[in-house]
Design a protein around this motif. Structure first.
Motif, mmCIF file in Angstrom:
data_model
loop_
_atom_site.group_PDB
_atom_site.id
_atom_site.type_symbol
_atom_site.label_atom_id
_atom_site.label_comp_id
_atom_site.label_asym_id
_atom_site.label_seq_id
_atom_site.Cartn_x
_atom_site.Cartn_y
_atom_site.Cartn_z
ATOM 1 N N ILE A 8 -4.219 1.459 6.330
ATOM 2 C CA ILE A 8 -3.927 0.089 5.328
ATOM 3 C C ILE A 8 -2.147 -0.149 5.288
ATOM 4 C CG2 ILE A 8 -4.156 -0.849 2.833
ATOM 5 C CD1 ILE A 8 -6.980 1.317 2.568
ATOM 6 N N ILE A 9 -1.776 0.888 5.435
ATOM 7 C CA ILE A 9 0.207 0.554 6.136
ATOM 8 C C ILE A 9 0.395 0.608 6.486
ATOM 9 C CG2 ILE A 9 2.203 1.830 4.852
ATOM 10 C CD1 ILE A 9 0.829 3.859 3.552
ATOM 11 N N ASP A 10 -0.209 0.562 7.143
ATOM 12 C CA ASP A 10 0.085 -0.248 9.333
ATOM 13 C C ASP A 10 0.002 -1.345 9.280
ATOM 14 O OD1 ASP A 10 0.993 2.705 10.773
ATOM 15 O OD2 ASP A 10 0.026 3.149 10.954
ATOM 16 N N ILE A 11 -1.167 -1.723 8.757
ATOM 17 C CA ILE A 11 -2.491 -3.171 8.751
ATOM 18 C C ILE A 11 -1.063 -3.985 7.734
ATOM 19 C CG2 ILE A 11 -4.020 -5.160 8.292
ATOM 20 C CD1 ILE A 11 -5.398 -2.119 8.324
ATOM 21 N N LEU A 12 -0.174 -3.033 6.682
ATOM 22 C CA LEU A 12 0.239 -4.195 5.556
ATOM 23 C C LEU A 12 1.579 -4.074 5.996
ATOM 24 C CD1 LEU A 12 -0.773 -3.188 1.925
ATOM 25 C CD2 LEU A 12 -1.665 -5.113 3.465
ATOM 26 N N GLN A 13 2.273 -3.317 6.796
ATOM 27 C CA GLN A 13 3.600 -3.774 7.597
ATOM 28 C C GLN A 13 3.797 -4.698 8.777
ATOM 29 O OE1 GLN A 13 6.506 0.003 7.655
ATOM 30 N NE2 GLN A 13 4.049 1.200 8.337
ATOM 31 N N ALA A 14 2.350 -4.634 9.779
ATOM 32 C CA ALA A 14 1.861 -5.621 10.427
ATOM 33 C C ALA A 14 1.736 -7.369 9.855
ATOM 34 C CB ALA A 14 1.026 -4.985 11.806
ATOM 35 N N ASN A 15 0.668 -6.968 8.971
ATOM 36 C CA ASN A 15 1.224 -8.319 8.412
ATOM 37 C C ASN A 15 0.767 -8.287 6.792
ATOM 38 O OD1 ASN A 15 0.074 -10.687 7.674
ATOM 39 N ND2 ASN A 15 -1.782 -11.141 8.757
ATOM 40 N N ALA A 16 1.900 -8.177 6.139
ATOM 41 C CA ALA A 16 1.198 -7.901 4.716
ATOM 42 C C ALA A 16 0.244 -9.383 3.304
ATOM 43 C CB ALA A 16 2.863 -8.599 3.724
ATOM 44 N N ARG A 17 0.290 -10.707 4.407
ATOM 45 C CA ARG A 17 -0.617 -11.198 3.813
ATOM 46 C C ARG A 17 -1.877 -11.395 4.961
ATOM 47 N NH1 ARG A 17 1.759 -17.248 3.737
ATOM 48 N NH2 ARG A 17 0.354 -17.101 2.763
ATOM 49 N N ALA A 18 -2.055 -10.259 5.189
ATOM 50 C CA ALA A 18 -3.790 -9.573 5.584
ATOM 51 C C ALA A 18 -4.731 -9.796 4.944
ATOM 52 C CB ALA A 18 -3.593 -8.203 6.482
ATOM 53 N N PRO A 19 -5.511 -10.369 4.748
ATOM 54 C CA PRO A 19 -6.656 -10.411 4.148
ATOM 55 C C PRO A 19 -7.595 -9.580 3.372
ATOM 56 C CG PRO A 19 -7.156 -12.055 5.201
ATOM 57 C CD PRO A 19 -6.036 -11.524 6.284
ATOM 58 N N PHE A 28 -13.154 0.097 7.382
ATOM 59 C CA PHE A 28 -14.242 0.342 7.214
ATOM 60 C C PHE A 28 -14.952 1.082 5.492
ATOM 61 C CE2 PHE A 28 -13.881 1.415 11.716
ATOM 62 C CZ PHE A 28 -14.708 0.439 12.228
ATOM 63 N N LEU A 29 -14.179 0.146 4.597
ATOM 64 C CA LEU A 29 -14.174 0.022 3.087
ATOM 65 C C LEU A 29 -14.675 -1.170 3.067
ATOM 66 C CD1 LEU A 29 -11.165 2.084 2.164
ATOM 67 C CD2 LEU A 29 -13.829 3.021 2.068
ATOM 68 N N SER A 30 -15.225 -1.562 1.503
ATOM 69 C CA SER A 30 -15.163 -2.572 1.167
ATOM 70 C C SER A 30 -13.873 -3.320 0.405
ATOM 71 C CB SER A 30 -16.388 -2.815 -0.246
ATOM 72 O OG SER A 30 -15.614 -2.125 -1.026
ATOM 73 N N SER A 31 -14.400 -4.312 0.563
ATOM 74 C CA SER A 31 -12.777 -5.221 -0.271
ATOM 75 C C SER A 31 -12.411 -5.049 -1.354
ATOM 76 C CB SER A 31 -12.811 -6.563 -0.107
ATOM 77 O OG SER A 31 -13.225 -6.802 0.801
ATOM 78 N N PRO A 32 -13.260 -4.103 -2.137
ATOM 79 C CA PRO A 32 -12.701 -3.636 -3.678
ATOM 80 C C PRO A 32 -12.435 -2.532 -3.924
ATOM 81 C CG PRO A 32 -14.640 -5.266 -4.093
ATOM 82 C CD PRO A 32 -14.184 -4.692 -2.175
ATOM 83 N N ALA A 33 -12.950 -1.840 -2.809
ATOM 84 C CA ALA A 33 -12.356 0.344 -2.285
ATOM 85 C C ALA A 33 -10.805 -0.099 -1.617
ATOM 86 C CB ALA A 33 -13.205 0.575 -1.978
ATOM 87 N N VAL A 34 -10.311 -1.318 -1.484
ATOM 88 C CA VAL A 34 -9.521 -1.029 -0.658
ATOM 89 C C VAL A 34 -7.964 -1.781 -1.350
ATOM 90 C CG1 VAL A 34 -7.802 -3.334 1.185
ATOM 91 C CG2 VAL A 34 -10.207 -1.780 2.028
ATOM 92 N N SER A 35 -8.766 -2.122 -2.246
ATOM 93 C CA SER A 35 -7.656 -3.378 -3.234
ATOM 94 C C SER A 35 -7.102 -2.570 -4.367
ATOM 95 C CB SER A 35 -8.721 -4.560 -4.015
ATOM 96 O OG SER A 35 -7.600 -5.042 -4.934
#
Length: 149
Positions: A8-19, A28-35
């Protein structure tokens, strides 16, 4: 922190606005779990903020330089507020070696840089390097382990 948090940190570092939905699909998780995981990483201050990457030359800042400053440790209480107040200072690090401070700055012209250096020299001896080009710009901190990719 587990491998999913690191991803998740890798993804956000590449694009902090990733939905959230996009991040959730990649880990491979639900959106609430990621949130919830992101909120936990923010609370633990592993995620300390989100920034836009700006094209400095396109905004008129065509001169990037690194300034080494030899600063007497007794002057740090006076120097730190001064350097924090300088808007053209991108980063200032206390370092080892012949100089005690390494300062990254952006200016529109070498004249502005020269004026700044003249003011900076009230704190000590300087050595300046002007950047011709940058092959690796500020990138994220490596958090994923090779076996997790």
């Amino acid at each position: 922190m587990d491998h999913i948090d690191r991803r998740i940190i890798d993804i956000l570092q590449a694009n902090a606005r990733a939905p959230l939905k996009e991040i959730a699909e990649q880990v491979f998780l639900s959106s609430p779990a990621v949130s919830a995981r992101i909120a936990r990483l923010e609370q633990a201050e592993l995620l300390r903020g989100y920034q836009a990457q700006v094209d400095a030359p396109a905004l008129g800042y065509g001169v990037k330089a690194f300034i080494n400053l030899e600063l007497d440790p007794q002057r740090k209480p006076e120097f730190y507020p001064y350097i924090e107040s300088c808007p053209n200072v991108v980063e200032c690090n206390c370092v080892t070696g012949d100089y005690s401070m390494l300062i990254e700055v952006l200016f529109a012209s070498t004249q502005e840089l020269d004026h700044f250096i003249n003011r900076l020299q009230q704190f000590g001896r300087t050595r300046t390097q002007i950047v011709f080009s940058t092959c690796v710009e500020h990138r994220g901190v490596p958090v994923s382990r090779p076996e997790e990719e």
